[in-house]
Scaffold this motif. Structure first.
Motif, PDB file in Angstrom:
ATOM      1  N   LEU A   1       0.825  -1.075  -0.269  1.00 28.72           N
ATOM      2  CA  LEU A   1       0.107   0.145   0.132  1.00 28.72           C
ATOM      3  C   LEU A   1       0.823   1.492  -0.046  1.00 28.72           C
ATOM      4  N   SER A   2       1.915   1.356   0.758  1.00 26.09           N
ATOM      5  CA  SER A   2       2.801   2.450   0.795  1.00 26.09           C
ATOM      6  C   SER A   2       3.278   2.620  -0.644  1.00 26.09           C
ATOM      7  N   ALA A   3       3.666   1.587  -1.519  1.00 28.59           N
ATOM      8  CA  ALA A   3       4.142   1.990  -2.665  1.00 28.59           C
ATOM      9  C   ALA A   3       3.194   2.348  -3.698  1.00 28.59           C
ATOM     10  N   LEU A   4       2.110   1.726  -3.621  1.00 29.13           N
ATOM     11  CA  LEU A   4       0.830   2.382  -4.174  1.00 29.13           C
ATOM     12  C   LEU A   4       0.516   3.732  -4.204  1.00 29.13           C
ATOM     13  N   GLU A   5       0.655   3.942  -2.917  1.00 26.92           N
ATOM     14  CA  GLU A   5       0.233   5.419  -2.825  1.00 26.92           C
ATOM     15  C   GLU A   5       1.136   6.403  -3.188  1.00 26.92           C
ATOM     16  N   GLU A   6       2.365   6.153  -3.069  1.00 27.56           N
ATOM     17  CA  GLU A   6       3.563   6.897  -3.266  1.00 27.56           C
ATOM     18  C   GLU A   6       3.504   7.187  -4.785  1.00 27.56           C
ATOM     19  N   GLU A   7       3.411   5.822  -5.552  1.00 23.98           N
ATOM     20  CA  GLU A   7       3.378   5.882  -7.055  1.00 23.98           C
ATOM     21  C   GLU A   7       2.112   6.781  -7.619  1.00 23.98           C
ATOM     22  N   ILE A   8       1.069   6.444  -6.769  1.00 26.24           N
ATOM     23  CA  ILE A   8      -0.322   7.088  -7.571  1.00 26.24           C
ATOM     24  C   ILE A   8      -0.076   8.381  -7.436  1.00 26.24           C
ATOM     25  N   ARG A   9       0.396   9.056  -6.120  1.00 25.80           N
ATOM     26  CA  ARG A   9       0.737  10.398  -5.862  1.00 25.80           C
ATOM     27  C   ARG A   9       1.771  10.874  -6.853  1.00 25.80           C
ATOM     28  N   LYS A  10       2.680  10.322  -7.094  1.00 20.96           N
ATOM     29  CA  LYS A  10       3.837  10.755  -7.976  1.00 20.96           C
ATOM     30  C   LYS A  10       3.031  11.228  -9.390  1.00 20.96           C
ATOM     31  N   ASN A  11       2.218  10.488  -9.866  1.00 24.93           N
ATOM     32  CA  ASN A  11       1.338  10.514 -11.079  1.00 24.93           C
ATOM     33  C   ASN A  11       0.203  11.697 -11.170  1.00 24.93           C
ATOM     34  N   GLY A  12       0.048  12.362  -9.836  1.00 22.59           N
ATOM     35  CA  GLY A  12      -0.796  13.471  -9.753  1.00 22.59           C
ATOM     36  C   GLY A  12      -2.282  13.097  -9.560  1.00 22.59           C
ATOM     37  N   TYR A  13      -2.403  11.572  -9.127  1.00 24.29           N
ATOM     38  CA  TYR A  13      -3.774  11.154  -8.706  1.00 24.29           C
ATOM     39  C   TYR A  13      -3.885  10.921  -7.139  1.00 24.29           C
ATOM     40  N   TYR A  14      -4.981  10.656  -6.727  1.00 22.12           N
ATOM     41  CA  TYR A  14      -5.301  10.413  -5.315  1.00 22.12           C
ATOM     42  C   TYR A  14      -5.664   9.181  -4.815  1.00 22.12           C
ATOM     43  N   THR A  15      -5.575   8.716  -3.817  1.00 16.45           N
ATOM     44  CA  THR A  15      -5.735   7.072  -3.382  1.00 16.45           C
ATOM     45  C   THR A  15      -6.708   7.120  -2.629  1.00 16.45           C
ATOM     46  N   MET A  16      -8.133   6.151  -3.015  1.00 20.90           N
ATOM     47  CA  MET A  16      -9.026   5.870  -2.205  1.00 20.90           C
ATOM     48  C   MET A  16      -8.789   4.447  -1.564  1.00 20.90           C
ATOM     49  N   LEU A  17      -8.619   4.171  -0.559  1.00 20.15           N
ATOM     50  CA  LEU A  17      -8.562   2.799  -0.023  1.00 20.15           C
ATOM     51  C   LEU A  17      -9.792   2.106   0.661  1.00 20.15           C
ATOM     52  N   TYR A  18     -10.037   0.906  -0.098  1.00 18.96           N
ATOM     53  CA  TYR A  18     -11.359   0.342   0.442  1.00 18.96           C
ATOM     54  C   TYR A  18     -11.037  -1.306   0.572  1.00 18.96           C
ATOM     55  N   VAL A  19     -11.413  -1.576   1.871  1.00 18.71           N
ATOM     56  CA  VAL A  19     -11.149  -3.011   2.205  1.00 18.71           C
ATOM     57  C   VAL A  19     -12.527  -3.762   2.076  1.00 18.71           C
ATOM     58  N   ALA A  20     -12.833  -4.433   1.238  1.00 24.28           N
ATOM     59  CA  ALA A  20     -14.029  -5.161   0.761  1.00 24.28           C
ATOM     60  C   ALA A  20     -14.251  -6.395   1.347  1.00 24.28           C
ATOM     61  N   THR A  21     -15.520  -6.738   1.944  1.00 23.77           N
ATOM     62  CA  THR A  21     -15.996  -8.130   2.503  1.00 23.77           C
ATOM     63  C   THR A  21     -16.398  -9.048   1.479  1.00 23.77           C
ATOM     64  N   SER A  22     -16.825  -8.243   0.177  1.00 16.73           N
ATOM     65  CA  SER A  22     -17.486  -9.222  -0.884  1.00 16.73           C
ATOM     66  C   SER A  22     -17.137  -8.396  -2.164  1.00 16.73           C
TER      67      SER A  22
END
Length: 310
Positions: free
Chosen positions: A90-111
């Protein structure tokens, strides 16, 4: 509480139109002089102006939001993010998403239905899906046209097109099993947290089976042990292994998380590693790197997975 400056006020200070300020905020500066662009940017910076995300989403066909979806898992009192694998990814994803000018929405799904609802109700520019099972991936892919990349997923031959960032899981576990056999182990058990492994764990189990066959060893049901995600239930299984140390000499866990858990639990029971049992895991994360005595493990670059997915 201080009131944030508005786009109109920025425009008045810069001597330009509100449309020009909006264009600078969104990077549309092809028809704006460099001098004007820099003047507007300086005022924005000096005034600590932050664009209203809700207004931006309403005004455009894009949101600059990437949804990162994990499958909810619980190990009794131990929750999803307690495994460092998820934390590093998640740390790597958030950093790379931010570098590309986007924002991260994290969601933990049960289904998977929750993921489908999220894609339908939120204006998300793309999805990154982590660890769903093949049937769930197929249902999700068929239910939304959102751009999506999967991480550590396996798929049915269902005609859908998938983009996945993963490992050669079968080859990794085959190599570990080959290593254990090469140093003298013949009584090896593979341990995973499902009685019928799917996805990643299924591939790793098949790698163990392949290594047995290639080394002319018989693989039977005894060479696979289903352990529980619940710590208390899992420790009861480890208790039985501690009480009877004649069936196995090496325990190969599906992840470093479980291997490290066994290491610490065995230490409390005065079971010595590697004298009584050799332990192996998969991931090469902080657990295996800090364990004492050391745990044999299969390396994967978790951060690179996140970078490639973005």
């Amino acid at each position: 509480m201080p009131v944030m400056i508005t786009i109109k006020e920025i425009a008045e200070r810069a001597g330009v139109s509100a449309t020009t300020v909006s264009n600078v905020l969104h990077g549309n500066t092809s028809h704006t002089s460099e001098e004007t662009t820099e003047k507007v940017k300086k005022i924005i910076k000096d005034q600590n102006y932050v664009p209203n995300m809700g207004a931006m989403i309403l005004a455009h066909s894009f949101s600059k939001i990437i949804g990162v979806i994990l499958q909810y898992t619980t190990r009794g009192a131990e929750k999803t993010f307690m495994d460092p694998f998820e934390g590093e990814l998640l740390s790597a994803l958030e950093e790379e998403i931010r570098k590309n000018g986007y924002y991260t929405m994290l969601y933990v799904a049960t289904s998977v239905s929750e993921v489908i609802a999220l894609a339908a109700t939120w204006k998300i520019d793309g999805l990154i899906i982590i660890g769903l099972q093949p049937d769930e991936c197929g249902l999700l892919r068929s239910s939304t046209s959102q751009p999506m990349v999967f991480i550590d997923c396996y798929f049915n031959n269902d005609g859908n097109e998938y983009y996945n960032v993963g490992l050669a899981d079968r080859e990794g576990s085959r190599a570990m099993t080959d290593y254990l056999i090469s140093v003298g182990h013949k009584k090896i058990a593979f341990l995973a947290d499902s009685s019928s492994p799917r996805g990643v764990d299924k591939e790793r189990l098949e790698g163990v089976r392949t290594a047995f066959e290639e080394n002319k060893l018989e693989f039977t049901g005894k060479n696979f042990i289903s352990i529980s995600r619940d710590g208390n239930k899992r420790h009861r299984i480890l208790d039985s292994l501690a009480a009877n140390r004649t069936d196995y000499t090496a325990l190969f866990f599906s992840s470093d998380y479980y291997a490290f858990d066994a290491l610490t639990y065995f230490a409390e029971k005065n079971i010595h590693v590697p004298e009584d049992y050799s332990l192996a895991g998969f991931d090469d994360n902080v657990f295996s790197r800090t364990a004492h005595p050391k745990i044999s493990t299969v390396h994967q670059d978790v951060s690179e997975k996140g970078i490639r997915a973005v």
